[in-house]
Design an enzyme around this catalytic site. Sequence first.
Site, short mmCIF file in Angstrom:
data_model
loop_
_atom_site.label_atom_id
_atom_site.label_comp_id
_atom_site.label_asym_id
_atom_site.label_seq_id
_atom_site.Cartn_x
_atom_site.Cartn_y
_atom_site.Cartn_z
N ASP A 13 0.81 -1.22 0.00
CA ASP A 13 0.00 0.00 0.00
C ASP A 13 0.85 1.27 0.00
OD1 ASP A 13 -2.23 -1.72 0.30
OD2 ASP A 13 -1.87 -1.79 2.45
N ASN A 38 -4.91 -10.74 -3.97
CA ASN A 38 -4.79 -10.07 -2.67
C ASN A 38 -4.33 -8.63 -2.87
OD1 ASN A 38 -2.31 -11.01 -3.59
ND2 ASN A 38 -1.54 -11.60 -1.59
N GLN A 224 2.25 -6.15 -2.95
CA GLN A 224 2.60 -6.14 -1.52
C GLN A 224 3.92 -5.39 -1.29
OE1 GLN A 224 1.75 -9.70 -2.68
NE2 GLN A 224 -0.29 -8.86 -2.58
N THR A 299 -7.64 -1.45 -0.25
CA THR A 299 -8.34 -1.46 -1.54
C THR A 299 -9.12 -2.76 -1.73
OG1 THR A 299 -6.21 -0.57 -2.27
CG2 THR A 299 -7.89 -0.78 -3.95
N VAL A 300 -8.55 -3.88 -1.23
CA VAL A 300 -9.16 -5.19 -1.47
C VAL A 300 -10.20 -5.52 -0.40
CG1 VAL A 300 -8.69 -7.67 -1.60
CG2 VAL A 300 -7.17 -6.06 -2.72
N THR A 301 -9.83 -5.36 0.87
CA THR A 301 -10.72 -5.82 1.94
C THR A 301 -11.44 -4.68 2.65
OG1 THR A 301 -8.89 -5.75 3.50
CG2 THR A 301 -9.28 -7.84 2.39
#
Length: 430
Positions: A13, A38, A224, A299-301
């Site tokens: 991030d 992910n 990541q 952004t994903v979760t």
Amino acid sequence: MTDVAVIGVQWGDEGKGKIVDWLSARADVVVRFQGGHNAGHTLVIDGKVYKLSLLPSGVVREGRLGVIGSGVVVDPWALLAEIARVEGEGVKVTAESLAIAENATLILPVHSELDAMRETSNSGVKIGTTKRGIGPAYEDRAGRRAIRAVDLLHTESLAAKVENLLVHHNALRRGHGAAEIDADALTEKIVEVAPKIAPFVKPVWKLLDEARRAGKRILFEGAQGVLLDVDHGTYPYVTSSNTVAGQAATGSGLGPRAVGYVLGIVKAYTTRVGEGPFPTELTDAIGEKLGQRGHEFGTVTGRKRRCGWFDAVLVRQSMKIAGVDGVALTKLDVLDGFDELKVCVGYEIDGARYDYLPAGRDAQSAVKPIYEAMEGWKGSTVGARSWADLPAEAVKYVRRVEELIERPVALVSTSPERDDVILMKDPFEN
Ligand code: IMP
């Protein structure tokens, strides 16, 4: 001219999306080499916002080739949903614009279910994963029982592979008290999706070799960050792939000289999502302020990210481990208006001083940061495109960071807008 790898240097991030977007405008091929869905990054192209997860950013630009390398774990259903989403936004994804490595591992529903079961179980270590099945899929790859993209081209022999896989998974599921998976039903599900993915499945190593020999510009897009690397990160609170630049070669099928310049993306402060040690974490009003100003939600979760001061010790360590040549410093504007800023310059563990983070889990959770205070700045850095646009204290902050991390800052990003950068060195021009 050289090929460039972009990697995150903290816990992900860092704002890779904007930088990758900026560089991909000048690349012919964009390659993902690790991780899976992910990851999440946001691109802004001609004022339009695209949120990508598994698709390489090249895909949304006409005439570019996006490559999903062998080091990536691919969930076929998630990929199709993402393709449908971007197609709904006017991007055409074809076999000419996307290639998936034959030897990429597939993520199946058994993997995401196992990931979620482990995360919600009362026993074992809770990692705070994205529950996308990333870890279980990589486990199967190392256990040599994975179903791979190439298997979608040979569905006649799929049933035996699925049965072999389920010997392992059904034993695990019994242990978790979950219902066993029926091999025929899973095989059928994979056979059904196979023709939709098959056109993209290619010998990617060969495509990349040809592209390189034809003088095409290749951009390797990391996901990541180094501190989540399965070898070098804050284990066991890591993802299950190597996130360092060396993985660009392994995870795409090009040799170690594939990458000429490694650009490390570094946020001007620190964030982390999920569990695990975080020496400079701020659980007070300052941490809240950083999170709010930096819009620090996954952004994903959608999870709230933990926030803290810049940790120069960790970044310096990551730079060296990952072989970073130069840095893109992002989100400097989030620090606008603070009276005082702190930067971590060392650690204290049980009374002893350290200039690096030791690998032991106990030591990592006992770390106390040693800070250097710096004067903040009053003016705004938003949208700055040259050093002259920055307040003097902001320049001092960047220069001090550079000194502490022992790597040059190649560019500073000063807003989410693509052109709001201060460029010192063009990564492609080496
Ligand atoms: P996994 O990759 O889903 O197995 O999650 C392992 C750890 O990596 C968790 O702490 C996640 O929050 C973190 N993680 C995975 N992907 C990302 C990402 O793209 N950005 C930030 N953290 C991530």
